[in-house]
Design a protein around this motif. Structure first.
Motif, PDB file in Angstrom:
ATOM      1  N   LEU A  73       0.846  -1.200   0.000  1.00  6.06           N
ATOM      2  CA  LEU A  73       0.000   0.000   0.000  1.00  6.06           C
ATOM      3  C   LEU A  73       0.877   1.245   0.000  1.00  6.06           C
ATOM      4  O   LEU A  73       0.625   2.196  -0.748  1.00  6.06           O
ATOM      5  N   LEU A  74       1.921   1.229   0.819  1.00  5.92           N
ATOM      6  CA  LEU A  74       2.865   2.344   0.848  1.00  5.92           C
ATOM      7  C   LEU A  74       3.499   2.556  -0.521  1.00  5.92           C
ATOM      8  O   LEU A  74       3.538   3.682  -1.039  1.00  5.92           O
ATOM      9  N   ARG A  75       3.983   1.475  -1.125  1.00  8.82           N
ATOM     10  CA  ARG A  75       4.643   1.578  -2.430  1.00  8.82           C
ATOM     11  C   ARG A  75       3.674   2.074  -3.511  1.00  8.82           C
ATOM     12  O   ARG A  75       4.039   2.893  -4.366  1.00  8.82           O
ATOM     13  N   LYS A  76       2.451   1.567  -3.466  1.00 12.48           N
ATOM     14  CA  LYS A  76       1.439   1.966  -4.438  1.00 12.48           C
ATOM     15  C   LYS A  76       1.164   3.460  -4.365  1.00 12.48           C
ATOM     16  O   LYS A  76       1.140   4.158  -5.387  1.00 12.48           O
ATOM     17  N   GLU A  77       0.964   3.954  -3.156  1.00 13.67           N
ATOM     18  CA  GLU A  77       0.622   5.363  -2.991  1.00 13.67           C
ATOM     19  C   GLU A  77       1.818   6.276  -3.221  1.00 13.67           C
ATOM     20  O   GLU A  77       1.671   7.395  -3.715  1.00 13.67           O
ATOM     21  N   PHE A  78       3.017   5.812  -2.895  1.00 12.36           N
ATOM     22  CA  PHE A  78       4.216   6.599  -3.170  1.00 12.36           C
ATOM     23  C   PHE A  78       4.405   6.739  -4.678  1.00 12.36           C
ATOM     24  O   PHE A  78       4.712   7.824  -5.188  1.00 12.36           O
ATOM     25  N   TYR A 189      28.727  10.517  15.134  1.00  9.72           N
ATOM     26  CA  TYR A 189      27.913  11.279  14.193  1.00  9.72           C
ATOM     27  C   TYR A 189      26.675  11.800  14.928  1.00  9.72           C
ATOM     28  O   TYR A 189      26.181  11.168  15.858  1.00  9.72           O
ATOM     29  N   LYS A 190      26.160  12.939  14.499  1.00 13.08           N
ATOM     30  CA  LYS A 190      24.884  13.420  15.010  1.00 13.08           C
ATOM     31  C   LYS A 190      24.225  14.305  13.954  1.00 13.08           C
ATOM     32  O   LYS A 190      24.909  14.961  13.162  1.00 13.08           O
ATOM     33  N   ARG A 191      22.902  14.295  13.931  1.00 13.51           N
ATOM     34  CA  ARG A 191      22.154  15.088  12.949  1.00 13.51           C
ATOM     35  C   ARG A 191      20.718  15.228  13.424  1.00 13.51           C
ATOM     36  O   ARG A 191      20.149  14.302  14.005  1.00 13.51           O
ATOM     37  N   LYS A 192      20.148  16.367  13.167  1.00 13.45           N
ATOM     38  CA  LYS A 192      18.731  16.566  13.456  1.00 13.45           C
ATOM     39  C   LYS A 192      17.914  15.908  12.347  1.00 13.45           C
ATOM     40  O   LYS A 192      18.210  16.093  11.165  1.00 13.45           O
ATOM     41  N   VAL A 193      16.918  15.147  12.743  1.00 14.05           N
ATOM     42  CA  VAL A 193      15.994  14.558  11.771  1.00 14.05           C
ATOM     43  C   VAL A 193      14.568  14.873  12.202  1.00 14.05           C
ATOM     44  O   VAL A 193      14.291  15.080  13.386  1.00 14.05           O
ATOM     45  N   HIS A 194      13.692  14.927  11.228  1.00 15.24           N
ATOM     46  CA  HIS A 194      12.296  15.256  11.485  1.00 15.24           C
ATOM     47  C   HIS A 194      11.449  13.993  11.365  1.00 15.24           C
ATOM     48  O   HIS A 194      11.477  13.315  10.331  1.00 15.24           O
ATOM     49  N   LEU A 195      10.728  13.677  12.418  1.00  9.39           N
ATOM     50  CA  LEU A 195       9.835  12.516  12.419  1.00  9.39           C
ATOM     51  C   LEU A 195       8.449  12.941  11.980  1.00  9.39           C
ATOM     52  O   LEU A 195       7.866  13.885  12.523  1.00  9.39           O
ATOM     53  N   LEU A 196       7.912  12.237  10.980  1.00 13.58           N
ATOM     54  CA  LEU A 196       6.572  12.499  10.474  1.00 13.58           C
ATOM     55  C   LEU A 196       5.765  11.214  10.650  1.00 13.58           C
ATOM     56  O   LEU A 196       5.706  10.379   9.750  1.00 13.58           O
ATOM     57  N   PRO A 197       5.164  11.020  11.809  1.00 13.73           N
ATOM     58  CA  PRO A 197       4.481   9.751  12.075  1.00 13.73           C
ATOM     59  C   PRO A 197       3.208   9.552  11.268  1.00 13.73           C
ATOM     60  O   PRO A 197       2.463  10.505  10.997  1.00 13.73           O
ATOM     61  N   LEU A 198       3.003   8.296  10.887  1.00 12.55           N
ATOM     62  CA  LEU A 198       1.764   7.863  10.245  1.00 12.55           C
ATOM     63  C   LEU A 198       1.340   6.553  10.908  1.00 12.55           C
ATOM     64  O   LEU A 198       2.178   5.840  11.470  1.00 12.55           O
ATOM     65  N   PRO A 199       0.062   6.213  10.835  1.00  8.06           N
ATOM     66  CA  PRO A 199      -0.361   4.903  11.347  1.00  8.06           C
ATOM     67  C   PRO A 199       0.217   3.797  10.475  1.00  8.06           C
ATOM     68  O   PRO A 199       0.575   4.030   9.316  1.00  8.06           O
ATOM     69  N   HIS A 200       0.325   2.601  11.034  1.00  2.00           N
ATOM     70  CA  HIS A 200       0.823   1.483  10.238  1.00  2.00           C
ATOM     71  C   HIS A 200      -0.224   1.116   9.182  1.00  2.00           C
ATOM     72  O   HIS A 200      -1.407   0.965   9.494  1.00  2.00           O
ATOM     73  N   PRO A 201       0.191   0.996   7.911  1.00  2.00           N
ATOM     74  CA  PRO A 201      -0.775   0.760   6.827  1.00  2.00           C
ATOM     75  C   PRO A 201      -1.189  -0.692   6.655  1.00  2.00           C
ATOM     76  O   PRO A 201      -1.375  -1.171   5.537  1.00  2.00           O
ATOM     77  N   SER A 202      -1.337  -1.411   7.747  1.00  2.00           N
ATOM     78  CA  SER A 202      -1.764  -2.809   7.675  1.00  2.00           C
ATOM     79  C   SER A 202      -3.262  -2.907   7.407  1.00  2.00           C
ATOM     80  O   SER A 202      -4.048  -2.102   7.934  1.00  2.00           O
ATOM     81  N   GLN A 214      -4.480   9.047   1.689  1.00  2.00           N
ATOM     82  CA  GLN A 214      -4.622  10.501   1.803  1.00  2.00           C
ATOM     83  C   GLN A 214      -3.628  11.064   2.817  1.00  2.00           C
ATOM     84  O   GLN A 214      -3.022  12.122   2.599  1.00  2.00           O
ATOM     85  N   MET A 215      -3.438  10.345   3.928  1.00  2.00           N
ATOM     86  CA  MET A 215      -2.510  10.805   4.962  1.00  2.00           C
ATOM     87  C   MET A 215      -1.071  10.807   4.458  1.00  2.00           C
ATOM     88  O   MET A 215      -0.298  11.721   4.742  1.00  2.00           O
ATOM     89  N   LEU A 216      -0.703   9.783   3.682  1.00  2.00           N
ATOM     90  CA  LEU A 216       0.644   9.716   3.120  1.00  2.00           C
ATOM     91  C   LEU A 216       0.864  10.846   2.130  1.00  2.00           C
ATOM     92  O   LEU A 216       1.897  11.522   2.163  1.00  2.00           O
ATOM     93  N   HIS A 217      -0.084  11.065   1.245  1.00  2.00           N
ATOM     94  CA  HIS A 217       0.055  12.128   0.244  1.00  2.00           C
ATOM     95  C   HIS A 217       0.223  13.484   0.923  1.00  2.00           C
ATOM     96  O   HIS A 217       1.001  14.326   0.463  1.00  2.00           O
ATOM     97  N   LYS A 218      -0.503  13.691   2.011  1.00  5.84           N
ATOM     98  CA  LYS A 218      -0.390  14.953   2.746  1.00  5.84           C
ATOM     99  C   LYS A 218       1.007  15.101   3.336  1.00  5.84           C
ATOM    100  O   LYS A 218       1.593  16.192   3.304  1.00  5.84           O
ATOM    101  N   ARG A 219       1.551  14.019   3.873  1.00  5.86           N
ATOM    102  CA  ARG A 219       2.911  14.053   4.404  1.00  5.86           C
ATOM    103  C   ARG A 219       3.927  14.371   3.299  1.00  5.86           C
ATOM    104  O   ARG A 219       4.830  15.194   3.482  1.00  5.86           O
ATOM    105  N   LEU A 220       3.796  13.718   2.168  1.00  9.22           N
ATOM    106  CA  LEU A 220       4.740  13.922   1.078  1.00  9.22           C
ATOM    107  C   LEU A 220       4.696  15.331   0.536  1.00  9.22           C
ATOM    108  O   LEU A 220       5.700  15.863   0.049  1.00  9.22           O
ATOM    109  N   ASN A 221       3.539  15.960   0.648  1.00 12.98           N
ATOM    110  CA  ASN A 221       3.398  17.332   0.166  1.00 12.98           C
ATOM    111  C   ASN A 221       4.042  18.352   1.097  1.00 12.98           C
ATOM    112  O   ASN A 221       4.136  19.541   0.759  1.00 12.98           O
ATOM    113  N   GLU A 222       4.490  17.895   2.267  1.00 10.31           N
ATOM    114  CA  GLU A 222       5.111  18.815   3.226  1.00 10.31           C
ATOM    115  C   GLU A 222       6.535  19.200   2.810  1.00 10.31           C
ATOM    116  O   GLU A 222       7.091  20.147   3.336  1.00 10.31           O
TER     117      GLU A 222
END
Length: 225
Positions: A73-78, A189-202, A214-222
């Protein structure tokens, strides 16, 4: 820069040191060595990482993360977000690997559908840290499900992860954490990373499965991915 293939071998060596729960029957039916890590798929010079919990039956059989029902589902929507068309071929299924890194909290399959214990996650944490900081070059991590998001607790203030998880809009908000790692030669090593949580697409996640695209597309548009 260290070789990620060597990192995978080090994970395998660690797995062979001491027993931990592995779904041996699945590895046997897939013709795979149980202690051989399935650590990542995709590319390291990408901006985005999809971070899951652990492997499933399909992931073991095909030798890469996020390619079971939830991963498809993730691959399809990506793919749809990237090319504005449905997946049609095997190459389309792998198109996500050209633009993202795919990995999990632990690069093995636990028995059944139970998450690995805190002890097992901590045992393999240093290797996941190296994958994300020494090799991957991005800073946007889409976590899939509770376990994947809470894996990042050590990289922010105590209680911050739990506080964030209680937000009503947690799947729209993002959290910046300070990821740290040490490579195989002892370099830090150290680096700031941004976490964008989504529910598990099971498909078993009845509350969010239909909403996930829809939730994934919204995240990708960020961000420009």
């Amino acid at each position: 820069m260290s070789n990620p293939i060597i990192l995978s071998k080090k994970v395998c060596e660690e797995a062979e040191k001491e027993e931990f729960p592995i779904d041996f029957s699945i590895y046997k039916s897939a013709g795979r060595i149980p202690t051989e890590a399935i650590l990542w798929a995709g590319k390291f010079n990408t901006q985005i990482c999809f971070f899951g919990r652990d492997l499933g039956k399909d992931e073991v059989e095909q030798g890469q993360p996020l390619i079971g029902a939830a991963g498809m589902l993730l691959r399809k929507e990506f793919h749809k977000a990237l090319y504005s068309q449905e997946i049609m071929t095997k190459d389309d299924i792998q198109s996500i690997c050209k633009r993202a890194l795919l990995t999990n909290t632990v690069p093995y399959k636990p028995p059944g559908n139970k998450a690995y214990s805190h002890k097992v996650k901590e045992r393999f944490r240093p290797f996941i840290e190296q994958l994300l900081l020494v090799h991957w070059q991005g800073n946007q991590i889409v976590t899939l499900g509770t376990e994947a998001f809470k894996w990042f607790s050590p990289y922010c203030e105590a209680g911050k992860i739990e506080e964030f998880w209680k937000l009503h809009n947690r799947y729209e908000a993002k959290l910046t954490v300070n990821l740290k790692a040490m490579d195989l030669q002892g370099k830090h090593y150290k680096r700031k990373v941004h976490l964008l949580p989504l529910p598990h697409p099971s498909p078993l996640n009845k509350q969010y499965y239909a909403k996930f695209p829809q939730m994934l597309h919204k995240r990708l548009n960020e961000f420009e991915f």
